[in-house]
Write a protein that holds these residues in place. Structure first.
Motif, PDB file in Angstrom:
ATOM      1  N   GLU A  81       0.803  -1.222   0.000  1.00 22.94           N
ATOM      2  CA  GLU A  81       0.000   0.000   0.000  1.00 22.94           C
ATOM      3  C   GLU A  81       0.838   1.276   0.000  1.00 22.94           C
ATOM      4  O   GLU A  81       0.687   2.147   0.854  1.00 22.94           O
ATOM      5  CB  GLU A  81      -0.975  -0.024   1.176  1.00 22.94           C
ATOM      6  N   SER A  83       1.297   4.727  -1.567  1.00 20.51           N
ATOM      7  CA  SER A  83       0.485   5.675  -2.339  1.00 20.51           C
ATOM      8  C   SER A  83       1.378   6.442  -3.310  1.00 20.51           C
ATOM      9  O   SER A  83       2.517   6.794  -2.979  1.00 20.51           O
ATOM     10  CB  SER A  83      -0.230   6.649  -1.403  1.00 20.51           C
ATOM     11  N   MET A  86      -0.209  10.661  -8.753  1.00 17.83           N
ATOM     12  CA  MET A  86      -0.375  10.386 -10.179  1.00 17.83           C
ATOM     13  C   MET A  86      -0.299  11.641 -11.039  1.00 17.83           C
ATOM     14  O   MET A  86      -0.326  11.548 -12.267  1.00 17.83           O
ATOM     15  CB  MET A  86      -1.709   9.672 -10.417  1.00 17.83           C
ATOM     16  N   GLY A 129      -8.610   9.658  -9.110  1.00 18.65           N
ATOM     17  CA  GLY A 129      -7.393   8.946  -9.486  1.00 18.65           C
ATOM     18  C   GLY A 129      -6.124   9.760  -9.373  1.00 18.65           C
ATOM     19  O   GLY A 129      -5.101   9.385  -9.959  1.00 18.65           O
ATOM     20  N   ARG A 132      -3.022   6.936  -6.330  1.00 19.71           N
ATOM     21  CA  ARG A 132      -3.294   5.503  -6.445  1.00 19.71           C
ATOM     22  C   ARG A 132      -2.448   4.753  -5.425  1.00 19.71           C
ATOM     23  O   ARG A 132      -1.325   5.165  -5.111  1.00 19.71           O
ATOM     24  CB  ARG A 132      -2.963   4.995  -7.845  1.00 19.71           C
ATOM     25  N   ARG A 133      -2.997   3.645  -4.940  1.00 19.92           N
ATOM     26  CA  ARG A 133      -2.293   2.865  -3.918  1.00 19.92           C
ATOM     27  C   ARG A 133      -2.372   1.382  -4.268  1.00 19.92           C
ATOM     28  O   ARG A 133      -3.321   0.700  -3.890  1.00 19.92           O
ATOM     29  CB  ARG A 133      -2.895   3.134  -2.539  1.00 19.92           C
ATOM     30  N   PRO A 134      -1.377   0.864  -4.997  1.00 17.73           N
ATOM     31  CA  PRO A 134      -1.364  -0.572  -5.308  1.00 17.73           C
ATOM     32  C   PRO A 134      -1.281  -1.410  -4.035  1.00 17.73           C
ATOM     33  O   PRO A 134      -0.754  -0.961  -3.012  1.00 17.73           O
ATOM     34  CB  PRO A 134      -0.095  -0.740  -6.153  1.00 17.73           C
ATOM     35  N   GLU A 156      -1.595  -6.273  -7.910  1.00 18.16           N
ATOM     36  CA  GLU A 156      -2.954  -6.001  -7.449  1.00 18.16           C
ATOM     37  C   GLU A 156      -3.583  -7.323  -7.042  1.00 18.16           C
ATOM     38  O   GLU A 156      -3.692  -8.249  -7.848  1.00 18.16           O
ATOM     39  CB  GLU A 156      -3.776  -5.333  -8.554  1.00 18.16           C
ATOM     40  N   GLU A 167      -9.183   0.976 -15.522  1.00 17.00           N
ATOM     41  CA  GLU A 167      -8.525   2.269 -15.302  1.00 17.00           C
ATOM     42  C   GLU A 167      -7.455   2.161 -14.224  1.00 17.00           C
ATOM     43  O   GLU A 167      -6.380   2.758 -14.333  1.00 17.00           O
ATOM     44  CB  GLU A 167      -9.566   3.321 -14.908  1.00 17.00           C
ATOM     45  N   GLN A 168      -7.745   1.380 -13.207  1.00 15.04           N
ATOM     46  CA  GLN A 168      -6.777   1.164 -12.136  1.00 15.04           C
ATOM     47  C   GLN A 168      -5.523   0.476 -12.679  1.00 15.04           C
ATOM     48  O   GLN A 168      -4.397   0.882 -12.379  1.00 15.04           O
ATOM     49  CB  GLN A 168      -7.424   0.313 -11.045  1.00 15.04           C
ATOM     50  N   ASP A 171      -3.350   2.863 -14.604  1.00 11.85           N
ATOM     51  CA  ASP A 171      -2.573   3.742 -13.725  1.00 11.85           C
ATOM     52  C   ASP A 171      -1.404   2.991 -13.092  1.00 11.85           C
ATOM     53  O   ASP A 171      -0.315   3.551 -12.913  1.00 11.85           O
ATOM     54  CB  ASP A 171      -3.471   4.329 -12.640  1.00 11.85           C
ATOM     55  N   TYR A 172      -1.618   1.731 -12.762  1.00 14.22           N
ATOM     56  CA  TYR A 172      -0.526   0.946 -12.186  1.00 14.22           C
ATOM     57  C   TYR A 172       0.596   0.751 -13.207  1.00 14.22           C
ATOM     58  O   TYR A 172       1.776   0.687 -12.844  1.00 14.22           O
ATOM     59  CB  TYR A 172      -1.037  -0.405 -11.699  1.00 14.22           C
TER      60      TYR A 172
END
Length: 233
Positions: A81, A83, A86, A129, A132-134, A156, A167-168, A171-172
């Motif tokens: 986690e 953060s 972006m 967005g 983001r926090r993978p 993820e 979308e997530q 971004d990752y």
């Protein structure tokens, strides 16, 4: 022959026609999968419980990996986690100002204190967005910040019925610098029953992070430390 995971592969048929291109999904290295599956299996059977009785399995995984990083004195390659801002190119990890390498523990406080101080930041809009926090960032060098040049893979984790989010994932890929470094890992990929049968480590007494720390040290020292069994739960 190209054996790099996540890349398109195609070829020519005997008749000279181009075969359809197949996409190989990025995968984890076996040792990374073993460690993360161990956390998943532990949290599947012993999840964190919210005040309203919900099972917080992903929160449990993050907590266990955070404990592992503490036991290893921030030398674990598995960073939970983290953060990322972006609005930066490349996205920048939001880190604790005291340690410089650890994820910031309270993002709302960081936003209130620092967001508007940066003239390059647009007005902050929650849910858009901008941050983001993978679930997990696997780094190449655990002693360095989880910046893009130090990212091995972004993971993820999905516990059913959590659906994929396009979308997530996009971004990752920006965080990792390459879509082939983004891995979606589902809990069904882990054979928790089999791992439990193979594990002789008293995790209930030691705690998951303490029990698995020796296994991670084996990876970090490239086999120069004794190889223990990786527990599931």
């Amino acid at each position: 022959m190209n054996d790099q995971p996540g890349l398109s592969q195609g070829g020519m048929s005997p008749e000279g026609k181009t075969n359809p291109v197949g996409i190989l999904k990025p995968k984890l290295d076996p040792q990374d999968k073993n460690v993360l599956c161990s956390a998943i299996c532990y949290c599947s059977s012993t999840p964190n419980i919210s005040q309203d009785g919900k099972h917080l399995k992903q929160g449990c995984v993050a907590q266990r990996l955070g404990e592992l990083d503490e036991i290893l004195q921030r030398r674990s390659p598995y960073k939970p986690e983290v953060s990322y801002d972006m609005t930066k190119n490349p996205p920048q990890p939001i880190l604790d100002s005291q340690t410089g390498n650890s994820p910031h523990g309270w993002i709302p406080g960081w936003i209130n204190k620092y967001w508007n101080e940066d003239p390059e930041h647009p007005p902050f809009k929650p849910g858009k967005g901008m941050i983001r926090r993978p679930d997990v960032v696997i780094v190449k060098a655990a002693s360095k910040p989880p910046t893009q040049d130090n990212i091995k893979q972004v993971v993820e984790m999905k516990f059913p019925p959590d659906p994929p989010k396009v979308e997530q994932a996009q971004d990752y890929a920006k965080i990792a610098g390459n879509k082939n470094k983004v891995v979606e890992m589902t809990s069904t990929e882990c054979d928790c029953g089999q791992e439990h049968q193979q594990s002789n480590v008293p995790v209930e007494q030691l705690g998951w992070a303490a029990a698995i720390a020796g296994s991670v040290m084996f990876i970090l020292t490239r086999g120069r430390s004794p190889r223990p069994m990786i527990p599931a739960y």
